[in-house]
Design an enzyme around this catalytic site. Sequence first.
Site, PDB file in Angstrom:
ATOM      1  N   GLU A 249      52.939  45.368  15.348  1.00  0.00           N
ATOM      2  CA  GLU A 249      52.778  44.907  16.748  1.00  0.00           C
ATOM      3  C   GLU A 249      54.139  44.876  17.441  1.00  0.00           C
ATOM      4  O   GLU A 249      54.260  45.189  18.625  1.00  0.00           O
ATOM      5  CB  GLU A 249      52.133  43.523  16.810  1.00  0.00           C
ATOM      6  CG  GLU A 249      50.771  43.422  16.156  1.00  0.00           C
ATOM      7  CD  GLU A 249      49.767  44.449  16.646  1.00  0.00           C
ATOM      8  OE1 GLU A 249      49.737  44.716  17.847  1.00  0.00           O
ATOM      9  OE2 GLU A 249      49.024  44.998  15.803  1.00  0.00           O
TER      10      GLU A 249
ATOM     11  N   TRP B 259      54.719  48.269  18.552  1.00  0.00           N
ATOM     12  CA  TRP B 259      54.017  48.599  19.810  1.00  0.00           C
ATOM     13  C   TRP B 259      54.862  48.156  21.009  1.00  0.00           C
ATOM     14  O   TRP B 259      54.924  48.827  22.035  1.00  0.00           O
ATOM     15  CB  TRP B 259      52.654  47.897  19.887  1.00  0.00           C
ATOM     16  CG  TRP B 259      51.541  48.658  19.261  1.00  0.00           C
ATOM     17  CD1 TRP B 259      50.953  48.396  18.068  1.00  0.00           C
ATOM     18  CD2 TRP B 259      50.877  49.831  19.783  1.00  0.00           C
ATOM     19  NE1 TRP B 259      49.956  49.319  17.825  1.00  0.00           N
ATOM     20  CE2 TRP B 259      49.888  50.196  18.852  1.00  0.00           C
ATOM     21  CE3 TRP B 259      51.023  50.592  20.949  1.00  0.00           C
ATOM     22  CZ2 TRP B 259      49.049  51.294  19.050  1.00  0.00           C
ATOM     23  CZ3 TRP B 259      50.182  51.681  21.154  1.00  0.00           C
ATOM     24  CH2 TRP B 259      49.222  52.027  20.205  1.00  0.00           C
TER      25      TRP B 259
ATOM     26  N   TRP C 243      37.716  55.722  41.785  1.00  0.00           N
ATOM     27  CA  TRP C 243      37.620  54.283  41.506  1.00  0.00           C
ATOM     28  C   TRP C 243      36.817  53.591  42.604  1.00  0.00           C
ATOM     29  O   TRP C 243      36.923  53.943  43.779  1.00  0.00           O
ATOM     30  CB  TRP C 243      39.016  53.651  41.454  1.00  0.00           C
ATOM     31  CG  TRP C 243      39.933  54.173  40.393  1.00  0.00           C
ATOM     32  CD1 TRP C 243      41.042  54.929  40.570  1.00  0.00           C
ATOM     33  CD2 TRP C 243      39.833  53.965  38.971  1.00  0.00           C
ATOM     34  NE1 TRP C 243      41.650  55.220  39.368  1.00  0.00           N
ATOM     35  CE2 TRP C 243      40.923  54.631  38.373  1.00  0.00           C
ATOM     36  CE3 TRP C 243      38.929  53.282  38.144  1.00  0.00           C
ATOM     37  CZ2 TRP C 243      41.143  54.637  36.991  1.00  0.00           C
ATOM     38  CZ3 TRP C 243      39.151  53.283  36.775  1.00  0.00           C
ATOM     39  CH2 TRP C 243      40.241  53.954  36.217  1.00  0.00           C
TER      40      TRP C 243
ATOM     41  N   ASN D 239      44.977  38.779  22.708  1.00  0.00           N
ATOM     42  CA  ASN D 239      45.054  40.237  22.807  1.00  0.00           C
ATOM     43  C   ASN D 239      43.682  40.914  22.813  1.00  0.00           C
ATOM     44  O   ASN D 239      43.433  41.827  23.603  1.00  0.00           O
ATOM     45  CB  ASN D 239      45.896  40.799  21.662  1.00  0.00           C
ATOM     46  CG  ASN D 239      45.999  42.309  21.722  1.00  0.00           C
ATOM     47  OD1 ASN D 239      46.471  42.853  22.715  1.00  0.00           O
ATOM     48  ND2 ASN D 239      45.528  42.980  20.680  1.00  0.00           N
TER      49      ASN D 239
ATOM     50  N   TRP E 267      42.697  50.447  37.402  1.00  0.00           N
ATOM     51  CA  TRP E 267      43.490  49.653  36.448  1.00  0.00           C
ATOM     52  C   TRP E 267      44.675  48.972  37.120  1.00  0.00           C
ATOM     53  O   TRP E 267      45.111  47.905  36.702  1.00  0.00           O
ATOM     54  CB  TRP E 267      43.965  50.527  35.283  1.00  0.00           C
ATOM     55  CG  TRP E 267      44.795  51.722  35.681  1.00  0.00           C
ATOM     56  CD1 TRP E 267      44.320  52.951  36.016  1.00  0.00           C
ATOM     57  CD2 TRP E 267      46.221  51.795  35.803  1.00  0.00           C
ATOM     58  NE1 TRP E 267      45.360  53.800  36.339  1.00  0.00           N
ATOM     59  CE2 TRP E 267      46.534  53.116  36.204  1.00  0.00           C
ATOM     60  CE3 TRP E 267      47.264  50.901  35.602  1.00  0.00           C
ATOM     61  CZ2 TRP E 267      47.849  53.552  36.415  1.00  0.00           C
ATOM     62  CZ3 TRP E 267      48.571  51.332  35.809  1.00  0.00           C
ATOM     63  CH2 TRP E 267      48.847  52.643  36.219  1.00  0.00           C
TER      64      TRP E 267
ATOM     65  N   TRP F 104      47.124  48.111  29.872  1.00  0.00           N
ATOM     66  CA  TRP F 104      46.152  48.497  30.905  1.00  0.00           C
ATOM     67  C   TRP F 104      45.835  49.984  30.840  1.00  0.00           C
ATOM     68  O   TRP F 104      44.669  50.382  30.930  1.00  0.00           O
ATOM     69  CB  TRP F 104      46.647  48.097  32.301  1.00  0.00           C
ATOM     70  CG  TRP F 104      46.209  46.703  32.596  1.00  0.00           C
ATOM     71  CD1 TRP F 104      46.935  45.562  32.394  1.00  0.00           C
ATOM     72  CD2 TRP F 104      44.908  46.280  33.042  1.00  0.00           C
ATOM     73  NE1 TRP F 104      46.169  44.467  32.699  1.00  0.00           N
ATOM     74  CE2 TRP F 104      44.925  44.868  33.106  1.00  0.00           C
ATOM     75  CE3 TRP F 104      43.746  46.942  33.406  1.00  0.00           C
ATOM     76  CZ2 TRP F 104      43.818  44.115  33.508  1.00  0.00           C
ATOM     77  CZ3 TRP F 104      42.635  46.200  33.810  1.00  0.00           C
ATOM     78  CH2 TRP F 104      42.676  44.808  33.857  1.00  0.00           C
TER      79      TRP F 104
HETATM   80  C1  LIG Z   1      45.641  44.782  29.102  1.00  0.00           C
HETATM   81  C2  LIG Z   1      46.777  44.231  28.270  1.00  0.00           C
HETATM   82  C3  LIG Z   1      47.863  43.622  28.891  1.00  0.00           C
HETATM   83  C4  LIG Z   1      48.923  43.108  28.127  1.00  0.00           C
HETATM   84  N1  LIG Z   1      49.988  42.533  28.779  1.00  0.00           N
HETATM   85  C5  LIG Z   1      51.037  42.070  28.043  1.00  0.00           C
HETATM   86  C6  LIG Z   1      52.158  41.493  28.688  1.00  0.00           C
HETATM   87  O1  LIG Z   1      52.257  41.448  29.919  1.00  0.00           O
HETATM   88  N2  LIG Z   1      53.150  40.993  27.905  1.00  0.00           N
HETATM   89  C7  LIG Z   1      53.101  41.044  26.533  1.00  0.00           C
HETATM   90  O2  LIG Z   1      54.027  40.572  25.870  1.00  0.00           O
HETATM   91  N3  LIG Z   1      52.056  41.620  25.913  1.00  0.00           N
HETATM   92  C8  LIG Z   1      51.018  42.110  26.610  1.00  0.00           C
HETATM   93  N4  LIG Z   1      49.946  42.665  25.967  1.00  0.00           N
HETATM   94  C9  LIG Z   1      49.991  42.811  24.505  1.00  0.00           C
HETATM   95  C10 LIG Z   1      49.388  41.647  23.692  1.00  0.00           C
HETATM   96  O3  LIG Z   1      48.137  41.304  24.201  1.00  0.00           O
HETATM   97  C11 LIG Z   1      50.277  40.383  23.697  1.00  0.00           C
HETATM   98  O4  LIG Z   1      51.596  40.735  23.365  1.00  0.00           O
HETATM   99  C12 LIG Z   1      49.775  39.378  22.658  1.00  0.00           C
HETATM  100  O5  LIG Z   1      48.465  39.000  22.949  1.00  0.00           O
HETATM  101  C13 LIG Z   1      50.693  38.168  22.654  1.00  0.00           C
HETATM  102  O6  LIG Z   1      50.243  37.193  21.753  1.00  0.00           O
HETATM  103  P1  LIG Z   1      51.089  36.831  20.454  1.00  0.00           P
HETATM  104  O7  LIG Z   1      52.497  36.560  20.823  1.00  0.00           O
HETATM  105  O8  LIG Z   1      50.353  35.763  19.744  1.00  0.00           O
HETATM  106  O9  LIG Z   1      51.022  38.200  19.663  1.00  0.00           O
HETATM  107  P2  LIG Z   1      51.189  38.585  18.133  1.00  0.00           P
HETATM  108  O10 LIG Z   1      49.918  39.198  17.687  1.00  0.00           O
HETATM  109  O11 LIG Z   1      51.717  37.465  17.336  1.00  0.00           O
HETATM  110  O12 LIG Z   1      52.257  39.768  18.194  1.00  0.00           O
HETATM  111  C14 LIG Z   1      53.667  39.531  18.121  1.00  0.00           C
HETATM  112  C15 LIG Z   1      54.360  40.144  19.299  1.00  0.00           C
HETATM  113  O13 LIG Z   1      54.233  41.553  19.276  1.00  0.00           O
HETATM  114  C16 LIG Z   1      54.181  42.041  20.622  1.00  0.00           C
HETATM  115  N5  LIG Z   1      52.893  42.721  20.824  1.00  0.00           N
HETATM  116  C17 LIG Z   1      51.719  42.448  20.204  1.00  0.00           C
HETATM  117  N6  LIG Z   1      50.766  43.318  20.616  1.00  0.00           N
HETATM  118  C18 LIG Z   1      51.356  44.132  21.521  1.00  0.00           C
HETATM  119  C19 LIG Z   1      50.889  45.237  22.291  1.00  0.00           C
HETATM  120  N7  LIG Z   1      49.633  45.699  22.222  1.00  0.00           N
HETATM  121  N8  LIG Z   1      51.761  45.819  23.149  1.00  0.00           N
HETATM  122  C20 LIG Z   1      53.041  45.398  23.224  1.00  0.00           C
HETATM  123  N9  LIG Z   1      53.541  44.367  22.522  1.00  0.00           N
HETATM  124  C21 LIG Z   1      52.705  43.757  21.667  1.00  0.00           C
HETATM  125  C22 LIG Z   1      54.288  40.836  21.546  1.00  0.00           C
HETATM  126  O14 LIG Z   1      55.633  40.690  21.924  1.00  0.00           O
HETATM  127  C23 LIG Z   1      53.831  39.698  20.644  1.00  0.00           C
HETATM  128  O15 LIG Z   1      54.351  38.439  21.020  1.00  0.00           O
HETATM  129  C24 LIG Z   1      48.876  43.207  26.711  1.00  0.00           C
HETATM  130  C25 LIG Z   1      47.771  43.811  26.096  1.00  0.00           C
HETATM  131  C26 LIG Z   1      46.739  44.313  26.863  1.00  0.00           C
HETATM  132  C27 LIG Z   1      45.567  44.969  26.169  1.00  0.00           C
END
Ligand SMILES: Cc1cc2nc3c(=O)[nH]c(=O)nc-3n(C[C@H](O)[C@H](O)[C@H](O)COP(=O)(O)OP(=O)(O)OC[C@H]3O[C@@H](n4cnc5c(N)ncnc54)[C@H](O)[C@@H]3O)c2cc1C
Length: 472
Positions: free
Chosen positions: A277, A280, A309, A344, A362, A385
């Site tokens: 993650e 990502w 859209w 997420n 989107w 998105w």
């Molecule tokens: C539509 C959409 C919008 C999102 N907008 C954001 C946003 O504005 N800011 C944001 O930080 N994340 C975003 N995410 C990614 C992800 O949803 C969040 O990072 C995550 O839910 C944060 O929770 P956590 O810290 O407990 O994540 P954990 O599961 O603990 O992951 C650890 C860290 O990894 C990073 N991470 C995890 N998943 C992703 C991912 N898919 N893409 C990029 N980084 C990721 C984050 O920094 C996160 O804190 C988005 C995902 C989607 C589908």
Amino acid sequence: MSSLVWFRRDLRATDNKALFQAALEATDGLIGLFVITPQQWKSHDDADCKVKFWLDNLRELSLTLAKYRIPLRIETCDSYAEVPDVITKFAQAHHCDSLYFNREYEVHEVRRDNLVSQECESGGIAVRRFHDRVLVSPHEIKTKEGKFYSVFTPYRKVWETKVHDWAVSVGSPKKQPESGLEASEIPTQIAGFDFKDCHNDAWKPGEKAALTRLKQFSQNNIEGYSEARNIPSVDGTSFLSPYLAAGVISPRQCLNEALATEGEAAEQEGAKQWISELCWRDFYTHVMVAVPRVSMHQPFKLKTNALNWRTDSADFEAWANGQTGYPIVDAGMRQLNQTGWMHNRLRMVTAMFLTKHLLIDWRKGERYFMQKLIDGDLSANNGGWQWSASTGTDSVPYFRIFNPFSQSKRFDVEGAFIKQMCPELRRVPSAALHDPKKLSKVIEEKGLEYPDFVVDYKEGRERALAAFKSLT
Ligand SMILES: Cc1cc2nc3c(=O)[nH]c(=O)nc-3n(C[C@H](O)[C@H](O)[C@H](O)COP(=O)(O)OP(=O)(O)OC[C@H]3O[C@@H](n4cnc5c(N)ncnc54)[C@H](O)[C@@H]3O)c2cc1C
């Protein structure tokens, strides 16, 4: 002559590359600077709760920096256009001959930083920039042909070969001689932002709180992360995103903690998934750097610009307010509106619902999320998105549309999360939450105040498939 370190979204003292190097090289004291730019933040749709979180963390940072005798000063101007002038004047007034900062990668930020660097250098102030925000610099990972990776898995394979060299933490800054300069008061209000409805209690400000959260996650949750990360009713993820987005914790600290949990096979699997993650996060920054149009309201797949859209504002409002009649979608949107954060799995479900079942652009959803999220981050939000809308790089194929009922049946079996966020559904048996016919029946029988479906699921799906198919 003093040195100057310019903080942006790296609001921490430990493992901050620019700060560490500046403190090491300063010969006659070091000053910290943060520039508040309310109009620019507004134009970037930065959420009230996120701006409040920045201020709360600046307060903590100022206290921590004081221990190293580094005063944190605050300057304010409207927009990035004024920042070069503000910084050069500040540096001259405080006799600074060097400026240190960590790179940001978004288009406006890069433009601002280039102008700051030019102006400083032409005024005799040396500028040093660092890659700190990501684990591996976005410029570092290229295909054999020198092109950028547009697909995640091959990107990750290369990333894994580089990350250990890049992820060396730098520790705390060197203590400085007494400067006699007072730290600024950190404002409690910013024009144009309203903090009264911000409920940031889940994220105590300061790097100590962030590191405690990281430790708790690695000790208690990382082992089961691969499974639990999809279940919104449990604390299965780290909840570190607000800290990572504001730079209160570094991705290196996260990676190194995850690597230190190695041991049990199951732990390794959870840690591996979690590190993926973090990859990502780097990947979406890499995409934004390689294809800057994605951060300027353009899709990665340009042909999707031709999509027809819908512009139905009532449908958009129903989605935004968590009133679509689809329990898992409404639960997710209400979590966002109430807490400034969303799980997420639900970000994917709600984003896909807006862009597929409602066929709404989107960009409208991306903007709404940004205006609400405490962890709003341009590249991650845009990546998420465009993934959900099937307009992005390595995004979900347009015909794989999540069924909201199957999603809740899989990831919220008992309806615990739905019932928490949608209290009007508390008396609905869980099986009915995952079945449209049963749900409508129970709502009618019990006279519950819950909206009708904003769109018929099958019709919405068919409409989306037809719209996307017309592009091929
Ligand atoms: C539509 C959409 C919008 C999102 N907008 C954001 C946003 O504005 N800011 C944001 O930080 N994340 C975003 N995410 C990614 C992800 O949803 C969040 O990072 C995550 O839910 C944060 O929770 P956590 O810290 O407990 O994540 P954990 O599961 O603990 O992951 C650890 C860290 O990894 C990073 N991470 C995890 N998943 C992703 C991912 N898919 N893409 C990029 N980084 C990721 C984050 O920094 C996160 O804190 C988005 C995902 C989607 C589908």
